[in-house]
Design an enzyme around this catalytic site. Structure first.
Site, PDB file in Angstrom:
ATOM      1  N   ASN A   7       0.851  -1.194   0.000  1.00 28.45           N
ATOM      2  CA  ASN A   7       0.000   0.000   0.000  1.00 28.45           C
ATOM      3  C   ASN A   7       0.894   1.254   0.000  1.00 28.45           C
ATOM      4  O   ASN A   7       1.672   1.464   0.926  1.00 28.45           O
ATOM      5  CB  ASN A   7      -0.896  -0.034   1.248  1.00 28.45           C
ATOM      6  CG  ASN A   7      -1.864   1.125   1.283  1.00 28.45           C
ATOM      7  OD1 ASN A   7      -1.491   2.242   0.967  1.00 28.45           O
ATOM      8  ND2 ASN A   7      -3.098   0.865   1.661  1.00 28.45           N
ATOM      9  N   HIS A  10       0.908   5.934   1.910  1.00 27.34           N
ATOM     10  CA  HIS A  10       1.715   6.661   2.895  1.00 27.34           C
ATOM     11  C   HIS A  10       2.786   7.523   2.234  1.00 27.34           C
ATOM     12  O   HIS A  10       3.213   8.526   2.797  1.00 27.34           O
ATOM     13  CB  HIS A  10       2.337   5.673   3.887  1.00 27.34           C
ATOM     14  CG  HIS A  10       1.307   4.742   4.452  1.00 27.34           C
ATOM     15  ND1 HIS A  10       0.552   5.053   5.553  1.00 27.34           N
ATOM     16  CD2 HIS A  10       0.868   3.539   4.037  1.00 27.34           C
ATOM     17  CE1 HIS A  10      -0.301   4.063   5.797  1.00 27.34           C
ATOM     18  NE2 HIS A  10      -0.124   3.134   4.894  1.00 27.34           N
ATOM     19  N   HIS A  43      -5.567   3.825  -2.158  1.00 26.43           N
ATOM     20  CA  HIS A  43      -6.923   4.191  -1.734  1.00 26.43           C
ATOM     21  C   HIS A  43      -7.202   5.602  -2.230  1.00 26.43           C
ATOM     22  O   HIS A  43      -6.573   6.552  -1.767  1.00 26.43           O
ATOM     23  CB  HIS A  43      -6.984   4.126  -0.195  1.00 26.43           C
ATOM     24  CG  HIS A  43      -8.337   4.369   0.380  1.00 26.43           C
ATOM     25  ND1 HIS A  43      -8.595   4.244   1.729  1.00 26.43           N
ATOM     26  CD2 HIS A  43      -9.515   4.721  -0.181  1.00 26.43           C
ATOM     27  CE1 HIS A  43      -9.864   4.518   1.963  1.00 26.43           C
ATOM     28  NE2 HIS A  43     -10.446   4.821   0.811  1.00 26.43           N
ATOM     29  N   ARG A  45      -9.298   8.253  -1.738  1.00 29.23           N
ATOM     30  CA  ARG A  45     -10.324   8.661  -0.768  1.00 29.23           C
ATOM     31  C   ARG A  45     -11.159   9.804  -1.329  1.00 29.23           C
ATOM     32  O   ARG A  45     -10.683  10.598  -2.145  1.00 29.23           O
ATOM     33  CB  ARG A  45      -9.649   9.124   0.541  1.00 29.23           C
ATOM     34  CG  ARG A  45      -8.979   7.998   1.314  1.00 29.23           C
ATOM     35  CD  ARG A  45      -8.425   8.518   2.627  1.00 29.23           C
ATOM     36  NE  ARG A  45      -9.486   8.761   3.582  1.00 29.23           N
ATOM     37  CZ  ARG A  45      -9.755   7.976   4.624  1.00 29.23           C
ATOM     38  NH1 ARG A  45      -9.014   6.917   4.868  1.00 29.23           N
ATOM     39  NH2 ARG A  45     -10.735   8.253   5.428  1.00 29.23           N
ATOM     40  N   ARG A  49      -7.074  12.976   0.523  1.00 29.24           N
ATOM     41  CA  ARG A  49      -6.056  13.433   1.480  1.00 29.24           C
ATOM     42  C   ARG A  49      -4.652  12.930   1.126  1.00 29.24           C
ATOM     43  O   ARG A  49      -3.669  13.522   1.530  1.00 29.24           O
ATOM     44  CB  ARG A  49      -6.414  13.040   2.904  1.00 29.24           C
ATOM     45  CG  ARG A  49      -6.285  11.576   3.190  1.00 29.24           C
ATOM     46  CD  ARG A  49      -6.368  11.316   4.668  1.00 29.24           C
ATOM     47  NE  ARG A  49      -7.697  11.567   5.190  1.00 29.24           N
ATOM     48  CZ  ARG A  49      -8.175  10.981   6.273  1.00 29.24           C
ATOM     49  NH1 ARG A  49      -7.423  10.144   6.956  1.00 29.24           N
ATOM     50  NH2 ARG A  49      -9.382  11.226   6.689  1.00 29.24           N
ATOM     51  N   GLU A  70      -8.529   0.601  -3.345  1.00 34.27           N
ATOM     52  CA  GLU A  70      -9.473   0.646  -2.224  1.00 34.27           C
ATOM     53  C   GLU A  70     -10.431   1.803  -2.456  1.00 34.27           C
ATOM     54  O   GLU A  70     -10.005   2.890  -2.871  1.00 34.27           O
ATOM     55  CB  GLU A  70      -8.719   0.858  -0.913  1.00 34.27           C
ATOM     56  CG  GLU A  70      -7.810  -0.297  -0.558  1.00 34.27           C
ATOM     57  CD  GLU A  70      -6.988   0.004   0.677  1.00 34.27           C
ATOM     58  OE1 GLU A  70      -7.146   1.089   1.265  1.00 34.27           O
ATOM     59  OE2 GLU A  70      -6.180  -0.840   1.055  1.00 34.27           O
ATOM     60  N   THR A 100      -6.833   6.574   9.710  1.00 35.12           N
ATOM     61  CA  THR A 100      -6.757   5.529   8.695  1.00 35.12           C
ATOM     62  C   THR A 100      -8.055   4.740   8.780  1.00 35.12           C
ATOM     63  O   THR A 100      -8.881   5.010   9.653  1.00 35.12           O
ATOM     64  CB  THR A 100      -5.520   4.624   8.920  1.00 35.12           C
ATOM     65  OG1 THR A 100      -5.511   3.586   7.928  1.00 35.12           O
ATOM     66  CG2 THR A 100      -5.532   3.971  10.292  1.00 35.12           C
ATOM     67  N   THR A 101      -8.258   3.788   7.868  1.00 40.23           N
ATOM     68  CA  THR A 101      -9.502   3.025   7.883  1.00 40.23           C
ATOM     69  C   THR A 101      -9.601   2.273   9.203  1.00 40.23           C
ATOM     70  O   THR A 101      -8.787   1.408   9.492  1.00 40.23           O
ATOM     71  CB  THR A 101      -9.518   2.023   6.696  1.00 40.23           C
ATOM     72  OG1 THR A 101      -9.048   2.704   5.540  1.00 40.23           O
ATOM     73  CG2 THR A 101     -10.893   1.488   6.455  1.00 40.23           C
ATOM     74  N   GLU A 151     -11.134  -9.211   2.567  1.00 38.68           N
ATOM     75  CA  GLU A 151      -9.874  -8.873   3.238  1.00 38.68           C
ATOM     76  C   GLU A 151     -10.207  -8.730   4.709  1.00 38.68           C
ATOM     77  O   GLU A 151     -10.953  -7.821   5.101  1.00 38.68           O
ATOM     78  CB  GLU A 151      -9.271  -7.576   2.681  1.00 38.68           C
ATOM     79  CG  GLU A 151      -7.977  -7.208   3.406  1.00 38.68           C
ATOM     80  CD  GLU A 151      -7.230  -6.034   2.764  1.00 38.68           C
ATOM     81  OE1 GLU A 151      -7.229  -5.922   1.529  1.00 38.68           O
ATOM     82  OE2 GLU A 151      -6.658  -5.240   3.532  1.00 38.68           O
ATOM     83  N   HIS A 191      -4.063  -4.543   7.474  1.00 40.15           N
ATOM     84  CA  HIS A 191      -4.151  -3.464   8.462  1.00 40.15           C
ATOM     85  C   HIS A 191      -3.278  -3.751   9.682  1.00 40.15           C
ATOM     86  O   HIS A 191      -3.501  -4.714  10.406  1.00 40.15           O
ATOM     87  CB  HIS A 191      -5.579  -3.166   8.924  1.00 40.15           C
ATOM     88  CG  HIS A 191      -5.783  -1.695   9.146  1.00 40.15           C
ATOM     89  ND1 HIS A 191      -5.352  -1.075  10.280  1.00 40.15           N
ATOM     90  CD2 HIS A 191      -6.292  -0.730   8.358  1.00 40.15           C
ATOM     91  CE1 HIS A 191      -5.616   0.212  10.179  1.00 40.15           C
ATOM     92  NE2 HIS A 191      -6.179   0.456   9.027  1.00 40.15           N
ATOM     93  N   GLY A 192      -2.293  -2.905   9.837  1.00 43.45           N
ATOM     94  CA  GLY A 192      -1.447  -3.001  11.026  1.00 43.45           C
ATOM     95  C   GLY A 192      -0.456  -4.158  10.996  1.00 43.45           C
ATOM     96  O   GLY A 192       0.153  -4.463  12.021  1.00 43.45           O
ATOM     97  N   HIS A 214       1.926   0.771   6.110  1.00 44.82           N
ATOM     98  CA  HIS A 214       2.668   1.627   7.017  1.00 44.82           C
ATOM     99  C   HIS A 214       4.021   1.061   7.421  1.00 44.82           C
ATOM    100  O   HIS A 214       5.036   1.759   7.381  1.00 44.82           O
ATOM    101  CB  HIS A 214       1.811   1.929   8.262  1.00 44.82           C
ATOM    102  CG  HIS A 214       2.456   2.918   9.174  1.00 44.82           C
ATOM    103  ND1 HIS A 214       3.209   2.547  10.260  1.00 44.82           N
ATOM    104  CD2 HIS A 214       2.497   4.257   9.128  1.00 44.82           C
ATOM    105  CE1 HIS A 214       3.673   3.621  10.852  1.00 44.82           C
ATOM    106  NE2 HIS A 214       3.249   4.672  10.188  1.00 44.82           N
TER     107      HIS A 214
HETATM  108  N1  PXP Z   1      -5.941  -2.860   3.790  1.00 40.87           N
HETATM  109  C1  PXP Z   1      -6.851  -1.852   3.864  1.00 40.87           C
HETATM  110  C2  PXP Z   1      -8.232  -2.129   3.382  1.00 40.87           C
HETATM  111  C3  PXP Z   1      -6.494  -0.591   4.361  1.00 40.87           C
HETATM  112  O1  PXP Z   1      -7.414   0.386   4.423  1.00 40.87           O
HETATM  113  C4  PXP Z   1      -5.161  -0.364   4.771  1.00 40.87           C
HETATM  114  C5  PXP Z   1      -4.758   0.984   5.278  1.00 40.87           C
HETATM  115  O2  PXP Z   1      -4.744   1.905   4.269  1.00 40.87           O
HETATM  116  C6  PXP Z   1      -4.243  -1.422   4.661  1.00 40.87           C
HETATM  117  C7  PXP Z   1      -4.664  -2.667   4.192  1.00 40.87           C
HETATM  118  C8  PXP Z   1      -2.814  -1.266   5.059  1.00 40.87           C
HETATM  119  O3  PXP Z   1      -2.743  -1.015   6.416  1.00 40.87           O
HETATM  120  P1  PXP Z   1      -1.351  -0.598   7.066  1.00 40.87           P
HETATM  121  O4  PXP Z   1      -0.952   0.690   6.459  1.00 40.87           O
HETATM  122  O5  PXP Z   1      -1.659  -0.512   8.516  1.00 40.87           O
HETATM  123  O6  PXP Z   1      -0.377  -1.693   6.729  1.00 40.87           O
END
Ligand code: PXP
Length: 242
Positions: A7, A10, A43, A45, A49, A70, A100-101, A151, A191-192, A214
């Protein structure tokens, strides 16, 4: 094989902090591919942003790996997706105030809007993934309305602070994964996810794709994006049982 989707939002966030032209997320996508990324995730948005329309157009033109866009359940963004034709869209919830989401999409609540978008995307040959919390009913309804994949939101696992919280979060993800596979869905996670917590997730047989942003971009500040992606890819290969 477990695919790694990187992703790159960032990178655009850093650029937008100064409203300038660098760092360019398009360069990031190229570097991530050179590091072995199987996919590029972005993404677009509604509030723009980080990723801008120009980025989305250039990514669609230049990315060779799987392109995953996304998007919220919003008609103007769906229109853009239909023009750009990424390989996959991932339907996510979107709130203006969030950093973030924050949670998964409530597919039970937004079923009607999701069905319409899935139909349109499928007509255009675009696969649809649903970003959902690892909750059985959310997985089931995603399958019912024709999604290709889910996901599973790994945020609870990533934020767990005790052994008990970690085990509980992993159990929920495993249940979601098994349910998805039984319903013939591809099951992704995101995510995370970090270099430190990816092991137990990647060790679960059945996931086909992780989307990570991230942690990879954070490491890239010090080692470069190509190496940061390569290191994460090596971890997935090391832990993934098949
Ligand atoms: N998947 C989705 C659907 C997300 O919204 C995000 C955050 O943008 C990620 C994955 C990646 O998350 P992270 O940046 O925490 O790795």
């Amino acid at each position: 094989m477990l695919r790694l989707g990187v992703n790159i939002d960032h990178v655009a966030t850093v650029r937008q902090a100064r409203m300038t032209v660098e760092p360019d997320p398009i360069w990031a996508a190229a570097e991530a591919e050179l590091g072995g990324a199987d996919g590029i995730t972005f993404h677009l948005r509604e509030d723009r942003r980080h990723i801008q329309d120009r980025d989305a157009v250039l990514l669609a033109e230049t990315v060779n790996a799987k392109l995953n866009m996304e998007m919220a359940l919003a008609a103007p963004i769906a229109k853009i997706a239909l023009e750009l034709k990424p390989d996959q869209v991932c339907l996510v919830p979107e709130k203006r105030q969030e950093v973030t989401t924050e949670g998964g999409l409530d597919v039970l609540k937004h079923r009607k809007a999701a069905v319409q978008i899935i139909k349109k995307m499928h007509t255009a040959g675009i696969e649809v993934s649903m970003f959902i919390d690892p909750v059985i009913d959310q997985v089931k309804v995603s399958a019912e309305i024709g999604a290709d994949s889910v996901e599973l939101h790994t945020g609870k696992y990533a934020n767990a602070r005790t052994q008990r919280q970690t085990s509980g979060a992993l159990r929920a993800l495993e249940k979601g994964l098994i349910t998805g596979l039984e319903l013939d869905l591809d099951v992704h996670a995101g995510h995370g996810i970090t270099y430190h917590n990816v092991g137990p997730l990647a060790s679960m047989p059945g996931f086909s794709e992780f989307n990570i942003g991230h942690s990879i971009i954070a490491r890239a500040v010090f080692v470069g994006l190509r190496d940061a992606v390569r290191e994460m890819k090596e971890l997935l290969d090391k832990f993934c049982p098949i």
